[in-house]
Structure formats: structure tokens, C-alpha cells
Design a protein around this motif. Structure first.
Motif, PDB file in Angstrom:
ATOM      1  N   THR A  57       0.842  -1.353  -0.154  1.00  0.00           N
ATOM      2  CA  THR A  57       0.087  -0.316   0.532  1.00  0.00           C
ATOM      3  C   THR A  57       0.651   1.042  -0.056  1.00  0.00           C
ATOM      4  O   THR A  57       0.315   2.197  -0.832  1.00  0.00           O
ATOM      5  CB  THR A  57      -1.186   0.044   1.113  1.00  0.00           C
ATOM      6  OG1 THR A  57      -0.261   0.086   2.414  1.00  0.00           O
ATOM      7  CG2 THR A  57      -2.088  -1.095   1.460  1.00  0.00           C
ATOM      8  N   ILE A  58       1.588   1.510   0.490  1.00  0.00           N
ATOM      9  CA  ILE A  58       2.963   2.321   1.040  1.00  0.00           C
ATOM     10  C   ILE A  58       3.456   2.602  -0.737  1.00  0.00           C
ATOM     11  O   ILE A  58       3.847   3.526  -1.447  1.00  0.00           O
ATOM     12  CB  ILE A  58       4.000   2.628   2.010  1.00  0.00           C
ATOM     13  CG1 ILE A  58       3.478   2.537   3.110  1.00  0.00           C
ATOM     14  CG2 ILE A  58       4.955   3.244   1.729  1.00  0.00           C
ATOM     15  CD1 ILE A  58       3.819   2.194   4.563  1.00  0.00           C
ATOM     16  N   LYS A  59       4.377   1.671  -1.016  1.00  0.00           N
ATOM     17  CA  LYS A  59       4.411   1.268  -2.350  1.00  0.00           C
ATOM     18  C   LYS A  59       3.558   2.067  -3.806  1.00  0.00           C
ATOM     19  O   LYS A  59       3.788   2.580  -4.266  1.00  0.00           O
ATOM     20  CB  LYS A  59       5.113  -0.179  -2.714  1.00  0.00           C
ATOM     21  CG  LYS A  59       7.114  -0.348  -2.358  1.00  0.00           C
ATOM     22  CD  LYS A  59       7.202  -1.755  -2.928  1.00  0.00           C
ATOM     23  CE  LYS A  59       8.160  -1.560  -2.275  1.00  0.00           C
ATOM     24  NZ  LYS A  59       8.989  -3.192  -2.121  1.00  0.00           N
ATOM     25  N   ASP A  60       2.646   1.740  -3.224  1.00  0.00           N
ATOM     26  CA  ASP A  60       1.334   1.867  -4.669  1.00  0.00           C
ATOM     27  C   ASP A  60       0.786   3.484  -4.527  1.00  0.00           C
ATOM     28  O   ASP A  60       1.350   3.914  -5.347  1.00  0.00           O
ATOM     29  CB  ASP A  60       0.106   1.543  -4.443  1.00  0.00           C
ATOM     30  CG  ASP A  60       0.450  -0.325  -4.546  1.00  0.00           C
ATOM     31  OD1 ASP A  60       1.786  -0.460  -5.501  1.00  0.00           O
ATOM     32  OD2 ASP A  60      -0.398  -0.983  -4.055  1.00  0.00           O
ATOM     33  N   VAL A  61       0.887   4.146  -2.967  1.00  0.00           N
ATOM     34  CA  VAL A  61       0.740   4.913  -2.569  1.00  0.00           C
ATOM     35  C   VAL A  61       1.802   6.468  -3.249  1.00  0.00           C
ATOM     36  O   VAL A  61       1.631   7.460  -3.989  1.00  0.00           O
ATOM     37  CB  VAL A  61       0.126   5.961  -1.854  1.00  0.00           C
ATOM     38  CG1 VAL A  61       0.869   5.658  -0.973  1.00  0.00           C
ATOM     39  CG2 VAL A  61      -0.683   7.128  -2.022  1.00  0.00           C
ATOM     40  N   SER A  62       3.144   5.830  -2.877  1.00  0.00           N
ATOM     41  CA  SER A  62       3.992   6.401  -2.988  1.00  0.00           C
ATOM     42  C   SER A  62       4.374   6.914  -4.334  1.00  0.00           C
ATOM     43  O   SER A  62       4.879   7.702  -5.333  1.00  0.00           O
ATOM     44  CB  SER A  62       5.606   6.323  -2.128  1.00  0.00           C
ATOM     45  OG  SER A  62       6.096   4.478  -2.763  1.00  0.00           O
ATOM     46  N   ILE A  63       3.944   5.647  -5.359  1.00  0.00           N
ATOM     47  CA  ILE A  63       4.512   6.117  -6.964  1.00  0.00           C
ATOM     48  C   ILE A  63       3.469   6.532  -7.540  1.00  0.00           C
ATOM     49  O   ILE A  63       3.632   7.979  -8.379  1.00  0.00           O
ATOM     50  CB  ILE A  63       3.951   4.865  -7.219  1.00  0.00           C
ATOM     51  CG1 ILE A  63       4.930   3.512  -7.460  1.00  0.00           C
ATOM     52  CG2 ILE A  63       3.508   4.506  -9.484  1.00  0.00           C
ATOM     53  CD1 ILE A  63       4.688   2.180  -7.545  1.00  0.00           C
ATOM     54  N   GLU A  64       1.763   6.788  -6.569  1.00  0.00           N
ATOM     55  CA  GLU A  64       1.062   7.624  -7.105  1.00  0.00           C
ATOM     56  C   GLU A  64       1.869   8.966  -6.886  1.00  0.00           C
ATOM     57  O   GLU A  64       1.053  10.450  -7.341  1.00  0.00           O
ATOM     58  CB  GLU A  64      -0.268   7.155  -6.485  1.00  0.00           C
ATOM     59  CG  GLU A  64      -1.440   6.094  -6.618  1.00  0.00           C
ATOM     60  CD  GLU A  64      -2.679   6.431  -6.480  1.00  0.00           C
ATOM     61  OE1 GLU A  64      -3.116   7.119  -6.060  1.00  0.00           O
ATOM     62  OE2 GLU A  64      -2.605   5.096  -5.918  1.00  0.00           O
ATOM     63  N   ILE A  65       2.016  10.033  -5.527  1.00  0.00           N
ATOM     64  CA  ILE A  65       2.097  10.629  -4.976  1.00  0.00           C
ATOM     65  C   ILE A  65       3.543  11.054  -5.914  1.00  0.00           C
ATOM     66  O   ILE A  65       3.646  12.488  -6.098  1.00  0.00           O
ATOM     67  CB  ILE A  65       2.634  10.392  -3.447  1.00  0.00           C
ATOM     68  CG1 ILE A  65       2.001  10.523  -2.951  1.00  0.00           C
ATOM     69  CG2 ILE A  65       3.670  12.184  -3.251  1.00  0.00           C
ATOM     70  CD1 ILE A  65       2.238   9.942  -0.949  1.00  0.00           C
ATOM     71  N   GLU A  66       4.362  10.178  -6.319  1.00  0.00           N
ATOM     72  CA  GLU A  66       5.883  11.112  -6.886  1.00  0.00           C
ATOM     73  C   GLU A  66       5.116  11.071  -8.272  1.00  0.00           C
ATOM     74  O   GLU A  66       5.212  12.245  -8.690  1.00  0.00           O
ATOM     75  CB  GLU A  66       6.614   9.368  -6.764  1.00  0.00           C
ATOM     76  CG  GLU A  66       7.938  10.394  -8.384  1.00  0.00           C
ATOM     77  CD  GLU A  66       8.555   8.989  -8.665  1.00  0.00           C
ATOM     78  OE1 GLU A  66       9.474   9.172  -9.605  1.00  0.00           O
ATOM     79  OE2 GLU A  66       8.330   7.730  -7.713  1.00  0.00           O
TER      80      GLU A  66
END
Length: 167
Positions: A57-66
Motif C-alpha cells: 500500500t505504501i509503495k502504491d501510494v508513493s508511486i501515485e504521489i511521485e
């Protein structure tokens, strides 16, 4: 934290402290510089999370944020160039320290540290957007805020949700 400014006043560095000055161009210049720096920091933190986080979940949201922050940074730079604003780094030592703390975290403590750090950075970015929206009448700046502010709130809510899950 970045304080908001009174109408037609801006922050200017004097003796390593910010003081208020009355100039709408300075307000906008400060906004672009501060927002670009926070945005770059969020991008770096998000890239780090994609490599170090153990939670999908953190990896996924960090991709969206980036991805969102890269688009925002492009827009900021485009508008800044039109306004002849040179974006330089301010408080870069503090920025680097924040990032270095994340780099030094082990896998177990990284996720909590990242979420706390990204919540802080997104909150700072939101504060900058809200402040400039009250201070400027420039439609291009206001359109930038209207376009990106709702998404930053969405990312902040998502990060807070993840924080509750991992605590």
C-alpha cells in the motif's frame, strides 16, 4: 512550517530569519520557491519509499504521489519561467536531514517514518497552496492551486489512513 502572509506581504530572508515585506511579486516568488522545494522533497521521499517499504500500500501510494508531484513540479517551473522567477533551494540542509533520516531507517521502522514524514511534507505543501490562494489574484497561480490542492488533500487522507493501519 511556512507561515501564511498578510495581504500584500511576503517573507524575505534577513539575518537568517523571515520578515514580512509588502510586494505581491515577492509573495509569488516565495510561493514558487518554497513549493518547488517541498515538491522535490516529496518526490525524493516517495522514490525512497518505492525501494525501501515492505508494504505494498505504501509503495502504491508513493508511486501515485511521485507522479503527481512530478507533474506539479513541471507546472511550477513552467509558470516560474514565465514570471522570470529563479527557483533555488532554501533551507536545503533541513530538507536533506529529513531525507537522510529516512535513508538511515531499517525496513521495520521505515514505513512509520516515511508516513509521518510524507504527512508533514504534504501538510506543508497544502499550507503553501492555501496561503497563496488568499494572497494572489493571478489566475494562473489560482488555477494551479485549484487543480492540485484537492489531490494533495486526497494523498494526505490516504497517508493518514495508512498511518492508522500500521500503528
Amino acid at each position: 512550517a511556512i507561515p501564511s502572509c498578510k495581504k500584500n506581504e511576503s517573507l524575505e530572508m534577513v539575518n537568517s530569519k523571515y520578515v514580512l515585506t509588502k510586494n505581491s511579486e515577492e509573495i509569488e516568488a516565495y510561493f514558487f520557491i518554497a513549493t518547488a522545494n517541498v515538491t522535490k522533497l516529496i518526490i525524493s521521499k516517495s522514490q525512497l519509499a518505492q525501494h525501501k517499504s515492505v508494504k505494498h500500500t505504501i509503495k502504491d501510494v508513493s508511486i501515485e504521489i511521485e507522479n503527481n508531484q512530478n507533474l506539479l513540479l513541471q507546472e511550477i517551473n513552467k509558470i516560474a519561467v514565465k514570471k522570470l522567477i529563479i527557483i533555488n533551494e532554501i533551507n536545503s540542509t533541513v530538507t536533506r536531514e529529513d531525507l537522510y533520516e529516512l535513508v538511515d531507517k531499517g525496513e521495520v521502522s521505515f514505513d512509520k517514518s516515511y508516513i509521518n514524514s510524507i504527512i508533514k511534507s504534504l501538510s506543508e505543501q497544502i499550507e503553501l497552496f492555501e496561503s497563496i490562494s488568499k494572497e494572489t489574484e493571478d489566475m494562473e497561480v489560482l488555477n494551479l492551486v485549484v487543480h492540485y490542492l484537492p489531490k494533495q488533500y486526497e494523498f494526505l487522507r490516504e497517508a493518514k489512513k495508512i498511518k492508522k493501519e500500521i500503528n
